[in-house]
Motif scaffolding. Structure first.
Motif, short mmCIF file in Angstrom:
data_model
loop_
_atom_site.label_atom_id
_atom_site.label_comp_id
_atom_site.label_asym_id
_atom_site.label_seq_id
_atom_site.Cartn_x
_atom_site.Cartn_y
_atom_site.Cartn_z
N LEU A 1 -129.99 -6.55 25.69
CA LEU A 1 -130.54 -6.17 24.40
C LEU A 1 -129.44 -5.62 23.49
O LEU A 1 -129.40 -5.91 22.29
CB LEU A 1 -131.65 -5.14 24.59
N ARG A 2 -128.54 -4.86 24.08
CA ARG A 2 -127.43 -4.31 23.31
C ARG A 2 -126.52 -5.44 22.81
O ARG A 2 -126.05 -5.41 21.66
CB ARG A 2 -126.64 -3.32 24.17
N LYS A 3 -126.27 -6.44 23.65
CA LYS A 3 -125.43 -7.56 23.25
C LYS A 3 -126.09 -8.37 22.13
O LYS A 3 -125.41 -8.85 21.21
CB LYS A 3 -125.15 -8.46 24.45
N VAL A 4 -127.41 -8.52 22.22
CA VAL A 4 -128.14 -9.23 21.17
C VAL A 4 -127.98 -8.51 19.83
O VAL A 4 -127.74 -9.13 18.79
CB VAL A 4 -129.63 -9.36 21.54
N THR A 5 -128.09 -7.19 19.86
CA THR A 5 -127.96 -6.41 18.63
C THR A 5 -126.55 -6.52 18.06
O THR A 5 -126.37 -6.70 16.84
CB THR A 5 -128.29 -4.93 18.90
N ALA A 6 -125.53 -6.43 18.91
CA ALA A 6 -124.14 -6.55 18.45
C ALA A 6 -123.89 -7.94 17.87
O ALA A 6 -123.19 -8.08 16.86
CB ALA A 6 -123.19 -6.27 19.60
N ALA A 7 -124.47 -8.97 18.49
CA ALA A 7 -124.30 -10.33 17.98
C ALA A 7 -124.96 -10.49 16.61
O ALA A 7 -124.44 -11.18 15.73
CB ALA A 7 -124.88 -11.33 18.97
N ARG A 8 -126.10 -9.86 16.45
CA ARG A 8 -126.81 -9.93 15.16
C ARG A 8 -125.98 -9.27 14.07
O ARG A 8 -125.91 -9.77 12.93
CB ARG A 8 -128.17 -9.25 15.29
N ILE A 9 -125.33 -8.16 14.38
CA ILE A 9 -124.48 -7.48 13.41
C ILE A 9 -123.29 -8.37 13.04
O ILE A 9 -122.91 -8.49 11.87
CB ILE A 9 -124.01 -6.12 13.95
N SER A 10 -122.69 -8.99 14.05
CA SER A 10 -121.56 -9.89 13.79
C SER A 10 -122.00 -11.06 12.92
O SER A 10 -121.24 -11.54 12.08
CB SER A 10 -121.00 -10.41 15.11
N ALA B 1 -134.98 -4.33 13.81
CA ALA B 1 -134.32 -3.11 14.27
C ALA B 1 -135.32 -2.17 14.94
O ALA B 1 -135.04 -1.57 16.00
CB ALA B 1 -133.64 -2.41 13.10
N THR B 2 -136.51 -2.04 14.36
CA THR B 2 -137.54 -1.18 14.94
C THR B 2 -137.99 -1.69 16.30
O THR B 2 -138.13 -0.92 17.26
CB THR B 2 -138.75 -1.09 13.99
N ASP B 3 -138.20 -3.00 16.40
CA ASP B 3 -138.63 -3.58 17.68
C ASP B 3 -137.56 -3.39 18.75
O ASP B 3 -137.89 -3.14 19.92
CB ASP B 3 -138.92 -5.07 17.51
N ILE B 4 -136.30 -3.51 18.37
CA ILE B 4 -135.22 -3.36 19.35
C ILE B 4 -135.19 -1.95 19.93
O ILE B 4 -135.09 -1.76 21.15
CB ILE B 4 -133.86 -3.72 18.72
N ILE B 5 -135.27 -0.95 19.08
CA ILE B 5 -135.19 0.42 19.56
C ILE B 5 -136.45 0.77 20.37
O ILE B 5 -136.36 1.48 21.40
CB ILE B 5 -134.98 1.42 18.40
N LEU B 6 -137.62 0.27 19.95
CA LEU B 6 -138.83 0.52 20.73
C LEU B 6 -138.76 -0.14 22.10
O LEU B 6 -139.16 0.45 23.11
CB LEU B 6 -140.06 0.01 19.96
N LEU B 7 -138.22 -1.37 22.14
CA LEU B 7 -138.10 -2.08 23.40
C LEU B 7 -137.14 -1.35 24.34
O LEU B 7 -137.41 -1.23 25.55
CB LEU B 7 -137.60 -3.51 23.15
#
Length: 254
Positions: A102-111, A78-84
């Motif tokens: 990057l947003r899609k990757v994060t949403a997929a990880r949550i799913s 999560a930290t790396d995603i927001i920094l990126l």
């Protein structure tokens, strides 16, 4: 087998041992349960109880360490995603596509972390998350920085994506396999059954003792259940929280 099923098997084995002890105490000749015999059985139970406590403590520590390591890995992701995302935003509008990916990757990880979703091959807009991270890296490599600042930002973004990929795979590998050896669990349950058999052998046969043995057997089974739940952080009652990723998702694209 599920954690609940294994806990029920443990309950049957442990209380079965106590029942066997109560049964034997009513069938054995009186001289087999004399003072000397009782002292010997108590000493054997004490030794076995100590070994059982050591193994149980090892399993609890192992499961808890595994759970904490996976939770820490998710927090790092999560930290790396927001920094990126912040680095890409500073680079300029050329990174709009990368930030959307990057947003899609994060949403997929949550799913992926939802109950029943499993831990294998989550999708980000129809693309596997691992492939999406590689696509993100290729997108960054295709950028043509025009200034020294953009070159520095691109290098920083590539370093973060590499770290993100490494942390993701490490977390996935930790979650994919059990940290509790089956042999340890089998030996532990066997020892618990023997200890309860000894307790039943020495205990008087009355309703209070039987009720207490049932409560203790349930407590031991609950402890095994908690250990198994900690060992499966994505698929059990005790689950890794996805709150860090939700917080990150709210910040992406701003």
């Amino acid at each position: 087998m599920s954690s609940i099923a294994i806990a029920l098997v443990v309950l049957v084995c442990v209380f079965g041992g106590a029942t066997l002890g109560l049964f034997l105490s009513a069938r054995l000749p009186a001289h087999h349960l004399g003072a000397d015999s009782r002292d010997s059985v108590k000493m054997a139970i004490a030794v076995l109880s100590t070994l059982t406590a050591l193994v149980l403590g090892f399993l609890v520590a192992s499961a808890k360490n595994s759970f904490d390591a996976i939770a820490d890995g998710l927090a790092r992701i999560a930290t790396d995603i927001i920094l990126l995302d912040r680095v890409l935003a500073q680079y300029g509008p050329e990174t709009a596509g990368a930030r959307e990916l990057l947003r899609k990757v994060t949403a997929a990880r949550i799913s992926q972390m939802r109950p029943g979703a499993g831990i294998n091959r989550p999708k980000a807009g129809g693309v596997d998350v691992a492939d999406a991270i590689e696509m993100l890296q290729r997108t960054l490599l295709d950028l043509r920085p025009a200034t020294d600042a953009q070159r520095a930002l691109r290098s920083q973004a590539l370093a973060i994506t590499s770290q993100l990929a490494q942390t993701r795979w490490l977390t996935l590998m930790r979650a994919a396999g059990s940290t509790i050896p089956t042999a340890f669990l089998v030996v532990l349950v066997s020892w618990l059954s023997v200890v309860f058999a000894g307790l039943g052998l020495l205990a008087p046969r009355n309703g209070t003792v039987v009720l207490w043995l049932i409560v203790c057997a349930i407590s031991v089974s609950a402890a095994i259940f908690l250990i198994l739940e900690l060992d499966s952080p994505y698929g059990g009652v005790i689950r890794i929280s996805d709150i860090p990723l939700h917080l990150v998702l709210e910040q992406l694209g701003r």
